[in-house]
Design a protein around this motif. Structure first.
Motif, PDB file in Angstrom:
ATOM      1  N   ASP A 146       0.817  -1.219   0.000  1.00 32.83           N
ATOM      2  CA  ASP A 146       0.000   0.000   0.000  1.00 32.83           C
ATOM      3  C   ASP A 146       0.845   1.262   0.000  1.00 32.83           C
ATOM      4  O   ASP A 146       0.312   2.371  -0.007  1.00 32.83           O
ATOM      5  CB  ASP A 146      -0.945   0.002   1.207  1.00 32.83           C
ATOM      6  CG  ASP A 146      -1.920  -1.170   1.176  1.00 32.83           C
ATOM      7  OD1 ASP A 146      -2.340  -1.547   0.066  1.00 32.83           O
ATOM      8  OD2 ASP A 146      -2.235  -1.707   2.252  1.00 32.83           O
ATOM      9  N   GLN A 147       2.178   1.099   0.063  1.00 32.87           N
ATOM     10  CA  GLN A 147       3.128   2.208  -0.036  1.00 32.87           C
ATOM     11  C   GLN A 147       2.961   3.264   1.066  1.00 32.87           C
ATOM     12  O   GLN A 147       2.997   4.453   0.792  1.00 32.87           O
ATOM     13  CB  GLN A 147       3.010   2.875  -1.412  1.00 32.87           C
ATOM     14  CG  GLN A 147       3.412   1.984  -2.571  1.00 32.87           C
ATOM     15  CD  GLN A 147       4.912   1.820  -2.653  1.00 32.87           C
ATOM     16  OE1 GLN A 147       5.604   2.796  -2.856  1.00 32.87           O
ATOM     17  NE2 GLN A 147       5.404   0.622  -2.471  1.00 32.87           N
ATOM     18  N   TYR A 148       2.753   2.811   2.303  1.00 33.03           N
ATOM     19  CA  TYR A 148       2.666   3.768   3.406  1.00 33.03           C
ATOM     20  C   TYR A 148       3.444   3.289   4.615  1.00 33.03           C
ATOM     21  O   TYR A 148       3.765   2.121   4.756  1.00 33.03           O
ATOM     22  CB  TYR A 148       1.205   4.046   3.791  1.00 33.03           C
ATOM     23  CG  TYR A 148       0.557   2.977   4.642  1.00 33.03           C
ATOM     24  CD1 TYR A 148       0.690   2.983   6.024  1.00 33.03           C
ATOM     25  CD2 TYR A 148      -0.194   1.959   4.063  1.00 33.03           C
ATOM     26  CE1 TYR A 148       0.096   2.001   6.802  1.00 33.03           C
ATOM     27  CE2 TYR A 148      -0.784   0.974   4.827  1.00 33.03           C
ATOM     28  CZ  TYR A 148      -0.635   0.999   6.192  1.00 33.03           C
ATOM     29  OH  TYR A 148      -1.202   0.027   6.967  1.00 33.03           O
ATOM     30  N   HIS A 161       5.507   8.300  -1.436  1.00 32.21           N
ATOM     31  CA  HIS A 161       5.705   9.443  -2.343  1.00 32.21           C
ATOM     32  C   HIS A 161       5.828  10.776  -1.597  1.00 32.21           C
ATOM     33  O   HIS A 161       6.255  11.766  -2.169  1.00 32.21           O
ATOM     34  CB  HIS A 161       4.598   9.513  -3.402  1.00 32.21           C
ATOM     35  CG  HIS A 161       3.237   9.815  -2.848  1.00 32.21           C
ATOM     36  ND1 HIS A 161       2.828  11.088  -2.535  1.00 32.21           N
ATOM     37  CD2 HIS A 161       2.205   8.995  -2.550  1.00 32.21           C
ATOM     38  CE1 HIS A 161       1.592  11.051  -2.062  1.00 32.21           C
ATOM     39  NE2 HIS A 161       1.192   9.787  -2.060  1.00 32.21           N
ATOM     40  N   GLU A 162       5.489  10.793  -0.299  1.00 31.83           N
ATOM     41  CA  GLU A 162       5.623  12.007   0.505  1.00 31.83           C
ATOM     42  C   GLU A 162       7.042  12.177   1.075  1.00 31.83           C
ATOM     43  O   GLU A 162       7.342  13.205   1.661  1.00 31.83           O
ATOM     44  CB  GLU A 162       4.628  11.989   1.664  1.00 31.83           C
ATOM     45  CG  GLU A 162       3.179  12.042   1.229  1.00 31.83           C
ATOM     46  CD  GLU A 162       2.239  11.973   2.418  1.00 31.83           C
ATOM     47  OE1 GLU A 162       2.171  12.978   3.156  1.00 31.83           O
ATOM     48  OE2 GLU A 162       1.606  10.909   2.609  1.00 31.83           O
ATOM     49  N   ARG A 213       0.947   9.050   9.839  1.00 35.55           N
ATOM     50  CA  ARG A 213       0.839   8.162   8.676  1.00 35.55           C
ATOM     51  C   ARG A 213       1.216   8.955   7.433  1.00 35.55           C
ATOM     52  O   ARG A 213       0.729  10.070   7.227  1.00 35.55           O
ATOM     53  CB  ARG A 213      -0.572   7.619   8.551  1.00 35.55           C
ATOM     54  CG  ARG A 213      -0.703   6.586   7.473  1.00 35.55           C
ATOM     55  CD  ARG A 213      -2.077   5.987   7.457  1.00 35.55           C
ATOM     56  NE  ARG A 213      -2.138   5.004   6.401  1.00 35.55           N
ATOM     57  CZ  ARG A 213      -2.968   4.005   6.384  1.00 35.55           C
ATOM     58  NH1 ARG A 213      -3.821   3.830   7.364  1.00 35.55           N
ATOM     59  NH2 ARG A 213      -2.961   3.163   5.377  1.00 35.55           N
ATOM     60  N   PHE A 250       2.716   8.415   3.086  1.00 36.19           N
ATOM     61  CA  PHE A 250       2.955   7.526   1.956  1.00 36.19           C
ATOM     62  C   PHE A 250       4.382   7.696   1.442  1.00 36.19           C
ATOM     63  O   PHE A 250       5.002   8.739   1.648  1.00 36.19           O
ATOM     64  CB  PHE A 250       1.935   7.797   0.844  1.00 36.19           C
ATOM     65  CG  PHE A 250       0.549   7.381   1.240  1.00 36.19           C
ATOM     66  CD1 PHE A 250       0.111   6.088   0.999  1.00 36.19           C
ATOM     67  CD2 PHE A 250      -0.300   8.266   1.878  1.00 36.19           C
ATOM     68  CE1 PHE A 250      -1.148   5.679   1.392  1.00 36.19           C
ATOM     69  CE2 PHE A 250      -1.571   7.880   2.268  1.00 36.19           C
ATOM     70  CZ  PHE A 250      -2.001   6.577   2.026  1.00 36.19           C
TER      71      PHE A 250
END
Length: 174
Positions: A85-87, A102-103, A98, A100
């Motif tokens: 889930d990429q987090y 990409h952050e 929380r 992700f």
């Protein structure tokens, strides 16, 4: 949590994984007096014990300081990582953060030369490492090897910066 999701926390196994090498050095230091007795006899036994103690402390004190630094940085923290889930979910002092993948702006990894280069370890603290996760919104999280033995996130290589050092104490601005 799905099967791929991983939960990390500071455990006894992580403590042992970060500090087991000191037992090896303790054994080596304990053998020094026996070696010296066999080579030079009992005449300077007190000196042999002193040399053995000094050798042990030279290795034990840095390991103790690093271990305590890592423990104080991540005690009570948990990290949930879901590669599917990429987090990541970082629970620090009851606050859940929380975010992700990409952050993430960048990850600074602080490692010994042998660990970074996947070579044999020479010093008892060579296996210890920590990562500083910096998000695009400015938040920062410190993840030591007591929490996650080896933090490998699915990131582009241009976002991961490895800093090689002899001794690496965790920064506590997490």
């Amino acid at each position: 949590m799905n099967k791929a999701t991983q939960l990390y926390r500071v455990t006894g196994a992580n403590h042992l994984a970060n500090a087991w090498v000191i037992v090896f050095y303790l054994g080596g230091a304990a053998l020094v007096p026996f070696y010296m007795i066999s080579k030079y006899g009992m005449t300077n036994f007190d000196s042999y014990l002193f040399v053995s103690l000094v050798l042990f402390l030279i290795f034990f004190i840095p390991v103790c300081i690093i271990h305590l630094s890592y423990y104080l940085t991540n005690r009570g923290d948990t990290l949930v990582y879901s590669p599917n889930d990429q987090y990541l979910e970082f629970n620090r002092k009851g606050q859940i953060h929380r975010f992700f993948i990409h952050e993430i702006e960048r990850v600074n990894r602080f490692m010994s030369w042998p660990l970074a280069e996947r070579r044999s370890h020479w010093l008892p603290w060579d296996n210890n490492n920590y990562s500083e996760i910096i998000l695009k919104d400015g938040r920062q999280f410190i993840v030591t090897s007591l929490l996650v033995p080896n933090l490998n996130l699915q990131l582009n290589a241009d976002k991961v910066f490895v800093h090689k050092r002899v001794i690496h104490l965790a920064r506590t601005k997490s």
